[in-house]
Design a protein around this motif. Structure first.
Motif, PDB file in Angstrom:
ATOM      1  N   PHE A  89       0.825  -1.206   0.000  1.00 34.80           N
ATOM      2  CA  PHE A  89       0.000   0.000   0.000  1.00 34.80           C
ATOM      3  C   PHE A  89       0.863   1.262   0.000  1.00 34.80           C
ATOM      4  O   PHE A  89       0.543   2.254  -0.655  1.00 34.80           O
ATOM      5  N   ASN A  90       1.967   1.243   0.748  1.00 37.41           N
ATOM      6  CA  ASN A  90       2.843   2.413   0.786  1.00 37.41           C
ATOM      7  C   ASN A  90       3.524   2.648  -0.560  1.00 37.41           C
ATOM      8  O   ASN A  90       3.751   3.802  -0.949  1.00 37.41           O
ATOM      9  N   ALA A  91       3.835   1.553  -1.295  1.00 34.89           N
ATOM     10  CA  ALA A  91       4.440   1.699  -2.618  1.00 34.89           C
ATOM     11  C   ALA A  91       3.459   2.368  -3.582  1.00 34.89           C
ATOM     12  O   ALA A  91       3.835   3.279  -4.343  1.00 34.89           O
ATOM     13  N   ILE A  92       2.199   1.919  -3.553  1.00 36.37           N
ATOM     14  CA  ILE A  92       1.182   2.532  -4.419  1.00 36.37           C
ATOM     15  C   ILE A  92       0.974   3.986  -4.017  1.00 36.37           C
ATOM     16  O   ILE A  92       0.847   4.876  -4.864  1.00 36.37           O
ATOM     17  N   ARG A  93       0.963   4.225  -2.698  1.00 32.95           N
ATOM     18  CA  ARG A  93       0.808   5.592  -2.200  1.00 32.95           C
ATOM     19  C   ARG A  93       1.918   6.504  -2.721  1.00 32.95           C
ATOM     20  O   ARG A  93       1.672   7.647  -3.142  1.00 32.95           O
ATOM     21  N   THR A  94       3.138   5.994  -2.742  1.00 30.07           N
ATOM     22  CA  THR A  94       4.276   6.801  -3.195  1.00 30.07           C
ATOM     23  C   THR A  94       4.114   7.230  -4.649  1.00 30.07           C
ATOM     24  O   THR A  94       4.380   8.384  -5.008  1.00 30.07           O
ATOM     25  N   ILE A  95       3.647   6.322  -5.493  1.00 23.83           N
ATOM     26  CA  ILE A  95       3.431   6.640  -6.912  1.00 23.83           C
ATOM     27  C   ILE A  95       2.370   7.735  -7.063  1.00 23.83           C
ATOM     28  O   ILE A  95       2.545   8.714  -7.799  1.00 23.83           O
ATOM     29  N   ILE A  96       1.267   7.568  -6.340  1.00 21.87           N
ATOM     30  CA  ILE A  96       0.169   8.532  -6.444  1.00 21.87           C
ATOM     31  C   ILE A  96       0.611   9.905  -5.954  1.00 21.87           C
ATOM     32  O   ILE A  96       0.333  10.936  -6.588  1.00 21.87           O
ATOM     33  N   VAL A  97       1.324   9.929  -4.830  1.00 18.09           N
ATOM     34  CA  VAL A  97       1.749  11.206  -4.252  1.00 18.09           C
ATOM     35  C   VAL A  97       2.768  11.898  -5.159  1.00 18.09           C
ATOM     36  O   VAL A  97       2.751  13.129  -5.295  1.00 18.09           O
ATOM     37  N   THR A  98       3.641  11.132  -5.766  1.00 14.97           N
ATOM     38  CA  THR A  98       4.621  11.722  -6.686  1.00 14.97           C
ATOM     39  C   THR A  98       3.926  12.406  -7.854  1.00 14.97           C
ATOM     40  O   THR A  98       4.289  13.525  -8.246  1.00 14.97           O
ATOM     41  N   GLN A  99       2.921  11.746  -8.408  1.00 16.08           N
ATOM     42  CA  GLN A  99       2.162  12.349  -9.505  1.00 16.08           C
ATOM     43  C   GLN A  99       1.451  13.624  -9.049  1.00 16.08           C
ATOM     44  O   GLN A  99       1.458  14.646  -9.747  1.00 16.08           O
ATOM     45  N   ALA A 100       0.846  13.570  -7.863  1.00  9.87           N
ATOM     46  CA  ALA A 100       0.158  14.748  -7.326  1.00  9.87           C
ATOM     47  C   ALA A 100       1.139  15.885  -7.077  1.00  9.87           C
ATOM     48  O   ALA A 100       0.845  17.051  -7.369  1.00  9.87           O
ATOM     49  N   GLY A 101       2.317  15.549  -6.540  1.00  4.07           N
ATOM     50  CA  GLY A 101       3.320  16.570  -6.269  1.00  4.07           C
ATOM     51  C   GLY A 101       3.780  17.275  -7.528  1.00  4.07           C
ATOM     52  O   GLY A 101       3.938  18.500  -7.551  1.00  4.07           O
ATOM     53  N   GLN A 102       3.993  16.517  -8.598  1.00  2.29           N
ATOM     54  CA  GLN A 102       4.418  17.133  -9.857  1.00  2.29           C
ATOM     55  C   GLN A 102       3.320  18.031 -10.439  1.00  2.29           C
ATOM     56  O   GLN A 102       3.611  19.054 -11.055  1.00  2.29           O
ATOM     57  N   GLN A 103       2.054  17.646 -10.217  1.00  4.79           N
ATOM     58  CA  GLN A 103       0.955  18.493 -10.676  1.00  4.79           C
ATOM     59  C   GLN A 103       0.935  19.805  -9.908  1.00  4.79           C
ATOM     60  O   GLN A 103       0.721  20.883 -10.483  1.00  4.79           O
ATOM     61  N   ILE A 104       1.174  19.738  -8.602  1.00  9.32           N
ATOM     62  CA  ILE A 104       1.219  20.949  -7.775  1.00  9.32           C
ATOM     63  C   ILE A 104       2.337  21.876  -8.252  1.00  9.32           C
ATOM     64  O   ILE A 104       2.149  23.086  -8.407  1.00  9.32           O
ATOM     65  N   ILE A 105       3.520  21.304  -8.488  1.00  7.55           N
ATOM     66  CA  ILE A 105       4.663  22.088  -8.944  1.00  7.55           C
ATOM     67  C   ILE A 105       4.372  22.729 -10.292  1.00  7.55           C
ATOM     68  O   ILE A 105       4.683  23.898 -10.523  1.00  7.55           O
ATOM     69  N   HIS A 106       3.755  21.967 -11.184  1.00  7.62           N
ATOM     70  CA  HIS A 106       3.380  22.503 -12.500  1.00  7.62           C
ATOM     71  C   HIS A 106       2.453  23.700 -12.339  1.00  7.62           C
ATOM     72  O   HIS A 106       2.640  24.741 -12.994  1.00  7.62           O
ATOM     73  N   ASP A 107       1.458  23.591 -11.476  1.00 12.92           N
ATOM     74  CA  ASP A 107       0.477  24.668 -11.311  1.00 12.92           C
ATOM     75  C   ASP A 107       1.114  25.914 -10.703  1.00 12.92           C
ATOM     76  O   ASP A 107       0.830  27.041 -11.133  1.00 12.92           O
ATOM     77  N   ILE A 108       1.966  25.721  -9.686  1.00 13.66           N
ATOM     78  CA  ILE A 108       2.605  26.881  -9.053  1.00 13.66           C
ATOM     79  C   ILE A 108       3.533  27.587 -10.034  1.00 13.66           C
ATOM     80  O   ILE A 108       3.500  28.820 -10.171  1.00 13.66           O
ATOM     81  N   ARG A 109       4.358  26.796 -10.735  1.00 10.82           N
ATOM     82  CA  ARG A 109       5.281  27.417 -11.693  1.00 10.82           C
ATOM     83  C   ARG A 109       4.510  28.125 -12.799  1.00 10.82           C
ATOM     84  O   ARG A 109       4.892  29.214 -13.244  1.00 10.82           O
ATOM     85  N   GLN A 110       3.414  27.531 -13.232  1.00 13.44           N
ATOM     86  CA  GLN A 110       2.597  28.151 -14.273  1.00 13.44           C
ATOM     87  C   GLN A 110       2.048  29.489 -13.788  1.00 13.44           C
ATOM     88  O   GLN A 110       2.061  30.487 -14.523  1.00 13.44           O
ATOM     89  N   ASP A 111       1.582  29.541 -12.549  1.00 10.06           N
ATOM     90  CA  ASP A 111       1.009  30.772 -12.008  1.00 10.06           C
ATOM     91  C   ASP A 111       2.077  31.842 -11.801  1.00 10.06           C
ATOM     92  O   ASP A 111       1.836  33.031 -12.043  1.00 10.06           O
ATOM     93  N   VAL A 112       3.269  31.435 -11.331  1.00 11.81           N
ATOM     94  CA  VAL A 112       4.355  32.403 -11.148  1.00 11.81           C
ATOM     95  C   VAL A 112       4.747  32.997 -12.496  1.00 11.81           C
ATOM     96  O   VAL A 112       4.869  34.221 -12.639  1.00 11.81           O
ATOM     97  N   PHE A 113       4.922  32.133 -13.492  1.00 15.33           N
ATOM     98  CA  PHE A 113       5.339  32.616 -14.812  1.00 15.33           C
ATOM     99  C   PHE A 113       4.265  33.497 -15.440  1.00 15.33           C
ATOM    100  O   PHE A 113       4.569  34.541 -16.030  1.00 15.33           O
TER     101      PHE A 113
END
Length: 596
Positions: A89-113
């Protein structure tokens, strides 16, 4: 203006704002579905994993003493399953969280730019571009983990602590109470160290920003560096900036690691007290199975606390970057559409300045009570000494800055009442800095009009005397231009920028020293193309070479923020005033150098 140096810290002398955390939660909310699934998987995996010590207790206190091999096999398989479920379960959680984290970073960088695109020229004038770049790239990258894994792990560890505490109290209330008591000391220490950590990591942020600004400045000025043989001096400056950054980093690390050291030390003290209390202080003495289960739970109880301390450290580290990022996002957009702004209708080109005053700062006025009117199709030259306010007049027409007093109208529409897009889409603006983007020459020419055909691109280039040199390049119009136009002469870059401006077919043309880097022969040819393109368009031209503005409908001599003279070339020469003196001096200089 002190911020506009690589060796001056951009100090953030404001208290921590919870509003920034609220803004962060907005980004996290966009991926709440994935975060919820990850949280559920983690919670189930943790609960399953927490049954392991209970199995061990039962095995030690009941199964082994009774020599029940069948029960031992069952318990062993069950214990193994708890490990598999927890890890899976923790392995699956890690994959999901990594994807969510990259989406957050994409959105913040997009808004800053996106926000940077709206900020006025003054924002870029007042700080090194390296200090802006580090916020968009490095700082956003630095907060990626804390906004995904950090937030989720924080919630998970809190849940783990609650569940572990429940299991501990179920096994032994006295020993569980000793384990939990250590929390008070950890909380007190964290409360004490928090402001010191924030200040320490802000200093690291300052030094990172300075270092990035100097490296970028040095790369941009590498040619000048070699011309003046400044390599050793520059390396010394970089060494000093790097040393200051390293010192700030080490101080921050010492402060941050004190949280982990204190928490780890407290956990060992608690473990020791649990064993002492279990053997000597409680009655009856705890069984071996109870001690083993409590030791396991105590370790699991303090491991989330240690993890929380690490998350806290990372959070404090990231706060310094978050504050810089949101400082940029919260930077006021000074030039934007008014709430009541309307699209500017297709313009004819009548421009009216009415009692316009302007200054970049209150200490020095640039324009003072300037008024003039321009009819559609007129070409207006703005001349005068350096710092007179010529470029400011053009910047106000283009609304790169807002008028502070008076008004500017186009066809009777106040610029403050129309949308920026509708205004600038009908203007052709060419500044002295002929910046070219990475891409082909054709792409650079059609930068402001993406739907232009190749034939239209070539037609404009031909009219501006740029077609010949473009076709002599290795791939003609498809020749790839390096960043900034490196590989082309300044004159060639300016010709391409000129074609880019005029391809948009503007109704109002603004040229600020547009021919300053073009040789006299090319300029003479260029003037023929410009004269054709100026027909039927209102145009404003700033030029130091007075030979380029003789044919303008009207010439305005600006000095000290005021229009001192206005008229045609012949009228101003007959007046024998400021323009006549300036023109006479230029002609003598050209004659002395054999250019006329």
């Amino acid at each position: 203006m002190a911020r506009n140096k690589y060796d001056i810290d951009e100090r953030l002398d404001v208290p921590f704002s919870w509003k920034n955390l609220s803004s962060v939660m907005t980004y996290i909310g966009r991926v709440k579905g994935r975060m919820s699934v990850a949280l559920l998987l983690s919670a189930v995996g943790s609960v399953v994993g927490l049954t392991g010590p209970l199995i061990l207790q039962k095995v030690m206190d009941e199964v082994i003493p009774s020599r029940n091999m069948e029960a031992l096999v069952r318990m062993t398989i069950l214990f193994a399953l708890t490990i598999v479920v927890n890890v899976g379960f923790n392995a699956i959680r890690t994959i999901i969280v990594t994807q969510a984290g990259q989406q957050i970073i994409h959105d913040i960088r997009q808004d800053v730019f996106a926000h940077l695109q709206k900020l006025p020229f003054s924002y870029y004038d007042n700080r090194p571009h390296g200090k802006i770049l580090v916020r968009v790239i490095s700082y956003v990258n630095s907060i990626s983990d804390i906004l995904s894994n950090g937030v989720l792990n924080f919630i998970i560890e809190l849940i783990n602590i609650v569940f572990i505490a429940i299991f501990m109290f179920r096994v032994s209330m006295p020993l569980a109470s000793i384990t939990v008591a250590g929390l008070v000391f950890v909380a007190a220490f964290i409360f004490y160290i928090k402001p010191r950590q924030r200040r320490a990591w802000q200093r690291v942020s300052d030094k990172n920003s300075n270092l990035n600004a100097y490296v970028q400045e040095s790369i941009q000025g590498s040619r000048v560096t070699q011309i003046f043989d400044r390599q050793k001096k520059n390396v010394g400056i970089l060494r000093r900036l790097s040393r200051m950054r390293r010192i700030a980093w080490m101080k921050a690390i010492v402060v941050s690691n004190s949280v982990w050291v204190f928490t780890e030390s407290m956990s060992q003290i608690v473990f020791t007290l649990v064993y002492i209390a279990g053997v000597y202080l409680i009655s009856p003495m705890a069984t071996f199975g109870v001690l083993l289960a409590m030791a396991t739970y105590a370790n699991r109880f303090w491991q989330p606390l240690i993890n929380l301390a690490n998350i806290y450290n990372n959070f404090i580290n990231s706060v310094a970057y978050l504050e810089r990022i949101f400082e940029t996002i919260n930077e006021p957009v000074l030039i934007e559409d008014a709430p009541h702004a309307r699209p500017l209708p297709p313009v004819k080109g009548k421009v009216d300045f009415t009692h316009v005053s302007f200054s970049y700062d209150a200490s020095r006025p640039i324009l003072t009570d300037v008024s003039f009117s321009v009819s559609p199709g007129e070409s207006i030259a703005v001349v005068g000494p350096t710092g007179a306010g010529k470029t400011t007049i053009l910047s106000l027409i283009s609304r790169f800055y807002n008028v502070q007093e008076g008004s500017i109208c186009i066809d009777g529409h106040d610029l403050m009442d129309v949308t920026l897009e509708s205004l600038r889409s009908q203007m052709g603006i060419m500044l002295q800095d002929s910046f070219l983007f990475s891409g082909t020459i054709a792409d650079n020419i059609r930068y402001g009009r993406l739907d232009a055909s190749d034939a239209e691109v070539e037609r404009v280039a031909t009219m501006l005397q740029a077609d010949a040199f473009i076709r002599n390049l290795p791939d003609g119009y498809h020749t790839v231009v390096k960043e900034g136009g490196r590989g082309l002469s300044q004159g060639e870059r300016q010709l391409i920028a000129f074609a880019r401006t005029l391809l948009a077919d503007p109704r109002i043309l603004v040229l600020d020293e547009a021919t300053s880097s073009i040789d006299s022969r090319t300029e003479e040819l260029l003037q023929r193309g410009i004269s054709i393109l100026l027909e039927g368009r209102t145009s404003f031209i700033v030029a130091h070479r007075l030979s380029t503005v003789r044919s303008c409908t009207r010439i305005m001599y600006v000095h000290g923020g005021k229009i001192l003279e206005t008229g045609s070339h012949d009228e101003l020469m007959a007046l024998r005033g400021h323009y006549w003196r300036l023109h006479t001096v230029q002609m003598k200089e050209l004659a002395a150098h054999g250019k006329i």
